[in-house]
Scaffold this motif. Sequence first.
Motif, PDB file in Angstrom:
ATOM      1  N   LEU A 768       0.791  -0.982  -0.052  1.00  0.00           N
ATOM      2  CA  LEU A 768      -0.023   0.079   0.033  1.00  0.00           C
ATOM      3  C   LEU A 768       0.900   1.178   0.069  1.00  0.00           C
ATOM      4  N   HIS A 769       1.764   1.270   0.796  1.00  0.00           N
ATOM      5  CA  HIS A 769       2.782   2.523   0.959  1.00  0.00           C
ATOM      6  C   HIS A 769       3.461   2.746  -0.295  1.00  0.00           C
ATOM      7  N   ALA A 770       3.891   1.652  -0.822  1.00  0.00           N
ATOM      8  CA  ALA A 770       4.853   1.645  -2.230  1.00  0.00           C
ATOM      9  C   ALA A 770       3.826   2.075  -3.061  1.00  0.00           C
ATOM     10  N   MET A 771       2.543   1.770  -3.215  1.00  0.00           N
ATOM     11  CA  MET A 771       1.701   2.050  -4.247  1.00  0.00           C
ATOM     12  C   MET A 771       1.370   3.817  -4.106  1.00  0.00           C
ATOM     13  N   TYR A 772       1.314   4.196  -2.925  1.00  0.00           N
ATOM     14  CA  TYR A 772       1.150   5.552  -2.677  1.00  0.00           C
ATOM     15  C   TYR A 772       2.250   6.549  -3.289  1.00  0.00           C
ATOM     16  N   GLU A 773       3.606   6.045  -2.855  1.00  0.00           N
ATOM     17  CA  GLU A 773       4.662   6.670  -3.341  1.00  0.00           C
ATOM     18  C   GLU A 773       4.798   6.758  -4.750  1.00  0.00           C
ATOM     19  N   LYS A 774       4.340   5.731  -5.393  1.00  0.00           N
ATOM     20  CA  LYS A 774       4.594   5.686  -6.944  1.00  0.00           C
ATOM     21  C   LYS A 774       3.378   6.357  -7.583  1.00  0.00           C
ATOM     22  N   ARG A 775       2.398   6.793  -6.710  1.00  0.00           N
ATOM     23  CA  ARG A 775       1.142   7.450  -7.164  1.00  0.00           C
ATOM     24  C   ARG A 775       0.295   6.672  -7.906  1.00  0.00           C
ATOM     25  N   LEU A 776      -0.019   5.383  -7.631  1.00  0.00           N
ATOM     26  CA  LEU A 776      -0.717   4.289  -8.301  1.00  0.00           C
ATOM     27  C   LEU A 776      -2.095   4.162  -7.627  1.00  0.00           C
ATOM     28  N   ILE A 777      -2.086   4.871  -6.349  1.00  0.00           N
ATOM     29  CA  ILE A 777      -3.236   4.992  -5.464  1.00  0.00           C
ATOM     30  C   ILE A 777      -3.064   6.688  -5.302  1.00  0.00           C
ATOM     31  N   THR A 778      -4.005   7.449  -5.525  1.00  0.00           N
ATOM     32  CA  THR A 778      -4.176   8.983  -5.438  1.00  0.00           C
ATOM     33  C   THR A 778      -5.410   9.315  -4.129  1.00  0.00           C
ATOM     34  N   THR A 779      -6.269   8.324  -3.986  1.00  0.00           N
ATOM     35  CA  THR A 779      -7.280   8.534  -2.825  1.00  0.00           C
ATOM     36  C   THR A 779      -6.583   8.715  -1.674  1.00  0.00           C
ATOM     37  N   PRO A 780      -7.003   9.973  -1.091  1.00  0.00           N
ATOM     38  CA  PRO A 780      -6.482  10.405   0.161  1.00  0.00           C
ATOM     39  C   PRO A 780      -6.208   9.441   1.344  1.00  0.00           C
ATOM     40  N   PHE A 781      -4.954   9.116   1.681  1.00  0.00           N
ATOM     41  CA  PHE A 781      -4.488   8.239   2.614  1.00  0.00           C
ATOM     42  C   PHE A 781      -5.475   7.925   3.806  1.00  0.00           C
ATOM     43  N   SER A 782      -6.092   9.123   4.536  1.00  0.00           N
ATOM     44  CA  SER A 782      -6.904   9.007   5.437  1.00  0.00           C
ATOM     45  C   SER A 782      -8.090   8.494   5.364  1.00  0.00           C
ATOM     46  N   LYS A 783      -8.421   8.211   3.841  1.00  0.00           N
ATOM     47  CA  LYS A 783      -9.600   7.688   3.573  1.00  0.00           C
ATOM     48  C   LYS A 783      -9.922   6.126   3.186  1.00  0.00           C
TER      49      LYS A 783
END
Length: 909
Positions: A768-783
């Motif tokens: 999950l954190h790797a996908m966020y860093e690569k911006r494969l997930i853009t939904t706000p992390f808090s959600k």
Amino acid sequence: MLFFLGLQIYQIKNRVCSLISLQKTFQFKYAWRSYQRRFLEGFDIHFKDLHLHVVAPPGSGKTVLGLEMMRRVDQKTIVFAPTLTIRNQWEERMFECYVDKETCDIPLSRNMKQPAHITFSTYQSLHAFFKNEMEGDGEKLVAFFAKAGIKNIVLDEAHHLKNEWWKPLFALKALPDCSLIALTATPPYDSSQREIKKYFELCGPIDVEIGVPELVKEGNLCPHQDYIHFSEPDNAQMEYIEAFRKKVDAFVQQLLVDTSFKAFVLEHPFYAQTDTVLETIYEQPDVYAAILIYLNAAKTDILPGKVALLGIETEIIAIPPLTYSWLEVLLQSVLVIDRESFSKHEKLLKSIENTLRKIGAFDKQQLRLEGNKELYTSLTQSPNKLKSIQEIITFEARQLKNKLRAVVLADYIRKEFLESIAEEDLPTINKLGVVPIFHYLRASLAPDPERWQAANRQEKLAVLTGTLVIVHDRLRAHIASEIPEDYYTLSPLGDTDFLILKPKEKGKSHIVSVITALFTKGHIEILIGTTSLLGEGWDAPAINTLVLASYVGSFVMSNQMRGRAIRIYPKHPDKIASVWHLACIDPTVADGGEDVKKLYNRFDAFCGVSLQGPSYVENGPDRFGLPKNDFNTNRLNENMFSIAKQREQIKVRWDQAIASGTILVRELKLNFNETIKEKDTTRYKTQKVYFRKVIEFIVIEVLLLVICVLLYIVLLSNVLPREVALLFLVVALGVFIGYFPKMYKALLLFLRYGQVDRALYKIGEALLHAMYEKRLITTPFSKVTLDVQKIDHTEVTCFISGATVKEEVLFVNSLEEIVQSIDNPRYMIKEFEGLQKTFGFPKYYGVPSIFSEHKKDATLFLRHWMRYKGKASLLYTRSKEGRKKLLKARFHYLNTEGGFKTKTAAIWK
């Protein structure tokens, strides 16, 4: 000349069309359903990349959503549909829901040669236009539609795409600044990997998936339940299957002692020249493993260096046993794939091939030791399925009485059985089809006061196909009053009370409408038809019982057929539907055979409510709680009928399941493939390895050890008679020794896998954190929430919620790539944890493809892995050394007792 003149005219029309605004002209006349509103609220987010891929079941309003998307895109659009009927439905829905037909000033066309502001066409028309007018030239096709001003393409029922349609559609993707919207009920997951890849390349990843629970919750689909009726092969089939199995077993045993074949395998370059052909071995690791597995089974001493290449460095891991699948890998390679390389052994190979052909295990360059095509076909077309249908209809007729509206769908008509058949001659029917089903039901529904309380159920039976219609003579007057005489001919069916109605070409659609109306009104209660006519597009919401006697249909067709029955029926708002599936068990194999496996796979295509126990909604066969082994046909069928009697409970279970969740979530299910049989039940459960299990055994062993010590002291102190103390000591030592293997095995499994749920959560965190860093997930992390759950002590599931459907699916698919058995990843992660290294249990994980294209991405993923999982190293598998590591990793998983089995699932949470 005329063609280009016409093109100039349409270019002038384009300028006129550019002044049209669908956002102003189109106005939806009704209220949006909640799930439609939720999708439309996120439309702008989904449509950022000019691609939109929507999956929604039959009855969800896909066409209306497509029209609304067209309105919001507000560009010149062409819609492609698989049939003329579905093409016409788009125009009908547009006038019904958006704009009045009389006042509509939007230029429309059904001819792609003359595109208007909105053009409705078919995939067949596009292919013909591309092949003929465009001479198969993709650039010409793009130029034509670019000049026509097409800026939006809608692909309806995109799962229907055939091979010849791909080229023009992919060409159209090159249209400048053009958006693409794909709508489907079921992605073609059961197609080849190549076809699936092409499908998603064309349509893009799934953006939105509307689930069946949402439709049931909204009242757009009725509560429904799937059931399975099992049968066994008849005597002739059993003789064939048993003879085939015996021949294959004899062949395998002979091959194990065949000195010529052993010598051939020992001379195989993979074994005899291993060091010089390593690159080839790394490309075909299964063949190398199959060679060693065969030699081991043939009691041939294997050189230690050969085994070491597979990564077997301890005595704990052994070469797996020879199975049919491993022998198929070896023989397929030497008999087909690399046969030219063994020309000097052609006499031996030809002899083996001839033997396999004689026993029916080799055909069309394909080896099948588990079962040949004839064996599988004999199960799927088993005549005993006719008896299953007979039992189902009899059961449903007794339950529903005159409310019964049953449809039985088959693949073929089988007109060769059309002549009248007496009841005693029914066993002579040896094929599944519309006419055989008709004869079986005609016999079981014959007048019988004891069964039908003087009602003649036979009169309510009919057949409806594209070329054959059969009705009871009682309906003659209805037919005459509804259908013009020149639309059909009538002739008696032998000495029965039934009539054969032969439609003429101009009367086909009218006759279908009339028979459907008679069925809806109850003049016909049991309708037998073909999947080609009634499986898709046919609308008869009165159906409350559906029997799927189809065995050719794919996931897609199964879902479409099922969709006929689960629609709501406004005239009966309390409608509850039963959908019956058929499976013929192969009693010679533990898992029930190919027909059972095919049926189980079909359930991946749709969601349903659990059959018993806690109420939940999920796709796949797990919700049935069926055995993985040890099928008892009578007990299973009795249980199905017992549950099906409680029809009103289906609605209760749906209400309970829907109340427990809010959205359909994609998750990864993970379990162990080691099974234990529970007491007093045939259900096999997957054995989970928990730390508490290890502690439990250790505590027992320590207590037993203490007891042994105390008894030994008692024995020395003479507190008890020596014989009594010695007896207790022997018993205690026996129990201690008996429990020791269980403790040792549990400890090894724990060391190998750790605490599965906790480990899976850590892997999920890293991903999950790797996908966020690569911006494969853009939904706000808090959600976004990461969740791992234990289910009934049998499974661990992992999923994220709060993200978009596209992000959730990408996460689950990537997680599966990590934890499933190693195949051929570009990068791998190798880790050791504590005592696992001491015990020689290296852990290999594939780096998911979204991080494998470049080393910097793989390194990014490794960094997050080490942050959450611990020390590990990154292995590049495309180098010589990397290939060697990959071979070891693959064989490591082959040897893993109780290894992971993974599966993605959709579940309402």
